[in-house]
Design a protein around this motif. Structure first.
Motif, PDB file in Angstrom:
ATOM      1  N   VAL A 192       0.859  -1.182   0.000  1.00  0.00           N
ATOM      2  CA  VAL A 192       0.000   0.000   0.000  1.00  0.00           C
ATOM      3  C   VAL A 192       0.896   1.233   0.000  1.00  0.00           C
ATOM      4  CG1 VAL A 192      -1.749   1.309   1.277  1.00  0.00           C
ATOM      5  CG2 VAL A 192      -1.822  -1.195   1.262  1.00  0.00           C
ATOM      6  N   PRO A 193       0.694   2.183  -0.883  1.00  0.00           N
ATOM      7  CA  PRO A 193       1.537   3.386  -0.877  1.00  0.00           C
ATOM      8  C   PRO A 193       1.396   4.127   0.455  1.00  0.00           C
ATOM      9  CG  PRO A 193       0.221   3.261  -2.880  1.00  0.00           C
ATOM     10  CD  PRO A 193      -0.306   2.201  -1.966  1.00  0.00           C
ATOM     11  N   PRO A 194       2.488   4.593   1.033  1.00  0.00           N
ATOM     12  CA  PRO A 194       2.386   5.347   2.294  1.00  0.00           C
ATOM     13  C   PRO A 194       1.452   6.546   2.192  1.00  0.00           C
ATOM     14  CG  PRO A 194       4.665   4.785   1.833  1.00  0.00           C
ATOM     15  CD  PRO A 194       3.881   4.400   0.613  1.00  0.00           C
ATOM     16  N   SER A 195       1.338   7.128   1.011  1.00  0.00           N
ATOM     17  CA  SER A 195       0.457   8.278   0.827  1.00  0.00           C
ATOM     18  C   SER A 195      -1.012   7.920   0.958  1.00  0.00           C
ATOM     19  CB  SER A 195       0.699   8.909  -0.541  1.00  0.00           C
ATOM     20  OG  SER A 195       0.467   7.963  -1.579  1.00  0.00           O
ATOM     21  N   SER A 196      -1.319   6.609   1.031  1.00  0.00           N
ATOM     22  CA  SER A 196      -2.693   6.153   1.238  1.00  0.00           C
ATOM     23  C   SER A 196      -2.936   5.686   2.674  1.00  0.00           C
ATOM     24  CB  SER A 196      -3.025   5.008   0.269  1.00  0.00           C
ATOM     25  OG  SER A 196      -3.052   5.459  -1.059  1.00  0.00           O
ATOM     26  N   VAL A 197      -1.978   5.910   3.561  1.00  0.00           N
ATOM     27  CA  VAL A 197      -2.083   5.460   4.954  1.00  0.00           C
ATOM     28  C   VAL A 197      -2.123   6.673   5.879  1.00  0.00           C
ATOM     29  CG1 VAL A 197      -0.979   4.154   6.805  1.00  0.00           C
ATOM     30  CG2 VAL A 197      -0.875   3.308   4.444  1.00  0.00           C
ATOM     31  N   LEU A 198      -3.129   6.708   6.753  1.00  0.00           N
ATOM     32  CA  LEU A 198      -3.262   7.771   7.752  1.00  0.00           C
ATOM     33  C   LEU A 198      -3.052   7.168   9.126  1.00  0.00           C
ATOM     34  CD1 LEU A 198      -5.539   8.258   5.327  1.00  0.00           C
ATOM     35  CD2 LEU A 198      -6.043  10.253   6.712  1.00  0.00           C
ATOM     36  N   LEU A 199      -2.046   7.634   9.843  1.00  0.00           N
ATOM     37  CA  LEU A 199      -1.713   7.112  11.165  1.00  0.00           C
ATOM     38  C   LEU A 199      -2.382   7.970  12.228  1.00  0.00           C
ATOM     39  CD1 LEU A 199       2.089   6.475  10.550  1.00  0.00           C
ATOM     40  CD2 LEU A 199       0.255   4.769  10.527  1.00  0.00           C
ATOM     41  N   GLY A 200      -3.437   7.428  12.838  1.00  0.00           N
ATOM     42  CA  GLY A 200      -4.212   8.186  13.811  1.00  0.00           C
ATOM     43  C   GLY A 200      -3.660   8.085  15.224  1.00  0.00           C
ATOM     44  N   HIS A 201      -3.928   9.098  16.022  1.00  0.00           N
ATOM     45  CA  HIS A 201      -3.550   9.147  17.453  1.00  0.00           C
ATOM     46  C   HIS A 201      -2.043   9.208  17.661  1.00  0.00           C
ATOM     47  CE1 HIS A 201      -7.684   8.182  17.870  1.00  0.00           C
ATOM     48  NE2 HIS A 201      -7.571   6.885  17.748  1.00  0.00           N
ATOM     49  N   LEU A 202      -1.315   9.697  16.690  1.00  0.00           N
ATOM     50  CA  LEU A 202       0.143   9.687  16.810  1.00  0.00           C
ATOM     51  C   LEU A 202       0.625  10.497  18.006  1.00  0.00           C
ATOM     52  CD1 LEU A 202       2.208   8.272  14.983  1.00  0.00           C
ATOM     53  CD2 LEU A 202       2.719  10.496  13.990  1.00  0.00           C
ATOM     54  N   GLY A 203      -0.124  11.526  18.380  1.00  0.00           N
ATOM     55  CA  GLY A 203       0.296  12.367  19.494  1.00  0.00           C
ATOM     56  C   GLY A 203       0.122  11.749  20.860  1.00  0.00           C
ATOM     57  N   ARG A 204      -0.550  10.611  20.954  1.00  0.00           N
ATOM     58  CA  ARG A 204      -0.767  10.004  22.269  1.00  0.00           C
ATOM     59  C   ARG A 204       0.480   9.322  22.814  1.00  0.00           C
ATOM     60  NH1 ARG A 204      -6.908   7.586  21.681  1.00  0.00           N
ATOM     61  NH2 ARG A 204      -7.766   9.453  20.677  1.00  0.00           N
ATOM     62  N   CYS A 205       1.461   9.146  21.951  1.00  0.00           N
ATOM     63  CA  CYS A 205       2.778   8.693  22.403  1.00  0.00           C
ATOM     64  C   CYS A 205       3.757   9.785  22.001  1.00  0.00           C
ATOM     65  CB  CYS A 205       3.149   7.360  21.748  1.00  0.00           C
ATOM     66  SG  CYS A 205       4.754   6.721  22.269  1.00  0.00           S
ATOM     67  N   PRO A 206       3.970  10.755  22.873  1.00  0.00           N
ATOM     68  CA  PRO A 206       4.733  11.958  22.487  1.00  0.00           C
ATOM     69  C   PRO A 206       6.236  11.704  22.403  1.00  0.00           C
ATOM     70  CG  PRO A 206       4.110  12.077  24.793  1.00  0.00           C
ATOM     71  CD  PRO A 206       3.476  10.821  24.252  1.00  0.00           C
ATOM     72  N   ASP A 207       6.597  10.726  21.579  1.00  0.00           N
ATOM     73  CA  ASP A 207       7.993  10.381  21.331  1.00  0.00           C
ATOM     74  C   ASP A 207       8.382  11.037  20.003  1.00  0.00           C
ATOM     75  OD1 ASP A 207      10.361   9.188  20.463  1.00  0.00           O
ATOM     76  OD2 ASP A 207       9.865   7.232  21.328  1.00  0.00           O
ATOM     77  N   VAL A 208       9.133  12.100  20.076  1.00  0.00           N
ATOM     78  CA  VAL A 208       9.467  12.876  18.879  1.00  0.00           C
ATOM     79  C   VAL A 208      10.231  12.032  17.865  1.00  0.00           C
ATOM     80  CG1 VAL A 208      10.798  14.830  18.016  1.00  0.00           C
ATOM     81  CG2 VAL A 208       9.435  15.088  20.081  1.00  0.00           C
ATOM     82  N   ARG A 209      11.119  11.181  18.329  1.00  0.00           N
ATOM     83  CA  ARG A 209      11.887  10.350  17.392  1.00  0.00           C
ATOM     84  C   ARG A 209      10.971   9.387  16.644  1.00  0.00           C
ATOM     85  NH1 ARG A 209      15.126  11.151  21.774  1.00  0.00           N
ATOM     86  NH2 ARG A 209      17.244  11.925  21.383  1.00  0.00           N
ATOM     87  N   MET A 210      10.021   8.804  17.355  1.00  0.00           N
ATOM     88  CA  MET A 210       9.058   7.912  16.718  1.00  0.00           C
ATOM     89  C   MET A 210       8.214   8.665  15.696  1.00  0.00           C
ATOM     90  SD  MET A 210       5.538   7.230  16.748  1.00  0.00           S
ATOM     91  CE  MET A 210       4.960   7.770  18.357  1.00  0.00           C
ATOM     92  N   GLN A 211       7.788   9.865  16.034  1.00  0.00           N
ATOM     93  CA  GLN A 211       6.981  10.655  15.124  1.00  0.00           C
ATOM     94  C   GLN A 211       7.773  11.023  13.865  1.00  0.00           C
ATOM     95  OE1 GLN A 211       5.615  13.863  17.597  1.00  0.00           O
ATOM     96  NE2 GLN A 211       4.206  12.577  18.747  1.00  0.00           N
ATOM     97  N   ARG A 212       9.039  11.356  14.038  1.00  0.00           N
ATOM     98  CA  ARG A 212       9.874  11.666  12.874  1.00  0.00           C
ATOM     99  C   ARG A 212      10.061  10.431  11.994  1.00  0.00           C
ATOM    100  NH1 ARG A 212      14.952  15.085  15.452  1.00  0.00           N
ATOM    101  NH2 ARG A 212      13.757  16.882  16.252  1.00  0.00           N
ATOM    102  N   GLU A 213      10.245   9.268  12.627  1.00  0.00           N
ATOM    103  CA  GLU A 213      10.408   8.031  11.862  1.00  0.00           C
ATOM    104  C   GLU A 213       9.150   7.734  11.045  1.00  0.00           C
ATOM    105  OE1 GLU A 213      11.378   3.251  12.533  1.00  0.00           O
ATOM    106  OE2 GLU A 213      11.266   4.616  14.245  1.00  0.00           O
ATOM    107  N   ALA A 214       7.980   7.921  11.665  1.00  0.00           N
ATOM    108  CA  ALA A 214       6.730   7.719  10.936  1.00  0.00           C
ATOM    109  C   ALA A 214       6.618   8.703   9.780  1.00  0.00           C
ATOM    110  CB  ALA A 214       5.546   7.869  11.893  1.00  0.00           C
ATOM    111  N   ALA A 215       7.052   9.932  10.002  1.00  0.00           N
ATOM    112  CA  ALA A 215       6.986  10.948   8.954  1.00  0.00           C
ATOM    113  C   ALA A 215       7.881  10.590   7.770  1.00  0.00           C
ATOM    114  CB  ALA A 215       7.379  12.307   9.521  1.00  0.00           C
ATOM    115  N   ARG A 216       9.042  10.020   8.049  1.00  0.00           N
ATOM    116  CA  ARG A 216       9.973   9.668   6.970  1.00  0.00           C
ATOM    117  C   ARG A 216       9.377   8.627   6.020  1.00  0.00           C
ATOM    118  NH1 ARG A 216      13.952  10.543  11.049  1.00  0.00           N
ATOM    119  NH2 ARG A 216      13.887   8.369  11.732  1.00  0.00           N
TER     120      ARG A 216
END
Length: 308
Positions: A192-216
């Motif tokens: 599935v293309p990443p552009s078709s995936v929406l990751l919900g509730h990402l802020g509930r684990c306020p780990d900046v490194r994890m959020q950056r990894e998901a963004a990449r």
């Protein structure tokens, strides 16, 4: 909808029909007008009158579109969504999909992929094919820090339905965890293309490194639930947004209210997104950023090349 070259143009599938993403306007990218779950006894969202009042207040403060992530079997009230859209003028996107097993008292469908495709192309189950509103996205859910067998089955079915229809896949990350496992399954294994995936509730684990990894990965990052005043991580929302904007991921960010209980609706509810959150984003992060997060990004995130 077609392009001048004859191909299908990207479109958002609302309960009233397909439309260009540019017509969404200010969008609440993850919320609920209707929801019931055995995990939330006495907190059901089932009142159409209350839902209409919420939408009207949302619209009074500039809100123009609303994406309901309530999946199959949790009280979506699909027929009411059509009437609410007509009465309030707010564009509404409905979901198919399945939540975690704990939210159901009945056995899941024997062929979830078939169900998802039917609801995306023909109409939400319970209505007449061609007359019932169609879903515009697939909602599935992960587990805390990983994916169990049930989550893997439903996500694999979601991937199959995506390939058959083009529909975006919205994922509930339990307490914001498990994004790496979700992306490995959906994108690496199921293609599935990443552009078709929406990751919900990402802020509930306020780990900046994890959020950056998901963004990449290129997936959409959905920060939702700021209207729930009791949520312990909400105060970190703007720190996370500021960091991801600084890292250059502003074109992947989405915001929503995720109002899931009667208590949350009574405290702040859906209007919080347009009344409080949007002005605060403009004030603290800039007007251009506000336009990007509430208008430009949803126009791309929920539009797809729908397949027949």
């Amino acid at each position: 909808m077609t392009r001048q070259d004859g191909g299908a143009a990207p479109a958002v599938r609302t309960v009233e029909g397909d439309l260009p993403g540019a017509e969404l306007g200010v969008c609440d990218a993850h919320d609920h007008l209707f929801l019931r779950s055995p995990r939330l006894p006495g907190q059901e969202l089932a009142d159409a009158g209350a839902a209409e009042r919420q939408l009207r207040a949302f619209a009074e403060h500039g809100g123009r579109s609303f994406v309901q992530w309530t999946p199959y079997g949790l009280g979506r009230h699909s027929g009411a969504l059509v009437e609410l859209a007509r009465r309030t003028g707010v564009r509404i996107v409905a979901a198919t999909g399945l939540h975690q097993a704990q939210h159901y008292t009945e056995e899941p469908p024997s062929d979830p992929a078939e169900l998802f495709v039917q609801e995306l192309t023909c109409g939400i189950r319970g209505g007449v094919c061609g007359e019932s509103p169609r879903a515009g996205l697939i909602k599935v859910a992960g587990d805390f820090h990983g994916l169990g067998p049930y989550a893997r089955r439903t996500m694999t079915a979601a991937a199959e339905a995506h390939h058959a229809t083009g529909a975006p896949i919205a994922v509930h990350l339990e307490l914001g965890t498990g994004a790496t496992d979700v992306l490995e399954l959906l994108c690496a294994q199921q293609e599935v293309p990443p552009s078709s995936v929406l990751l919900g509730h990402l802020g509930r684990c306020p780990d900046v490194r994890m959020q950056r990894e998901a963004a990449r990965s290129g997936a959409w990052l959905v920060f939702d639930g700021p209207s729930r005043t009791h949520h312990a991580t909400d105060w970190r929302l703007f720190d996370s947004l500021a960091d991801l904007l600084e890292q250059g991921y502003g074109d992947q960010l989405l915001l929503g209210g995720d109002t899931v209980t009667a208590t949350a609706r009574a405290e702040t509810g859906v209007p919080y997104v347009s009344r409080v959150l949007r002005p605060r984003v403009a004030r603290e992060l800039g007007v251009t950023t506000g336009q990007q997060l509430f208008v430009d990004n949803p126009a791309r995130a929920f539009a797809t090349h729908w397949k027949s």
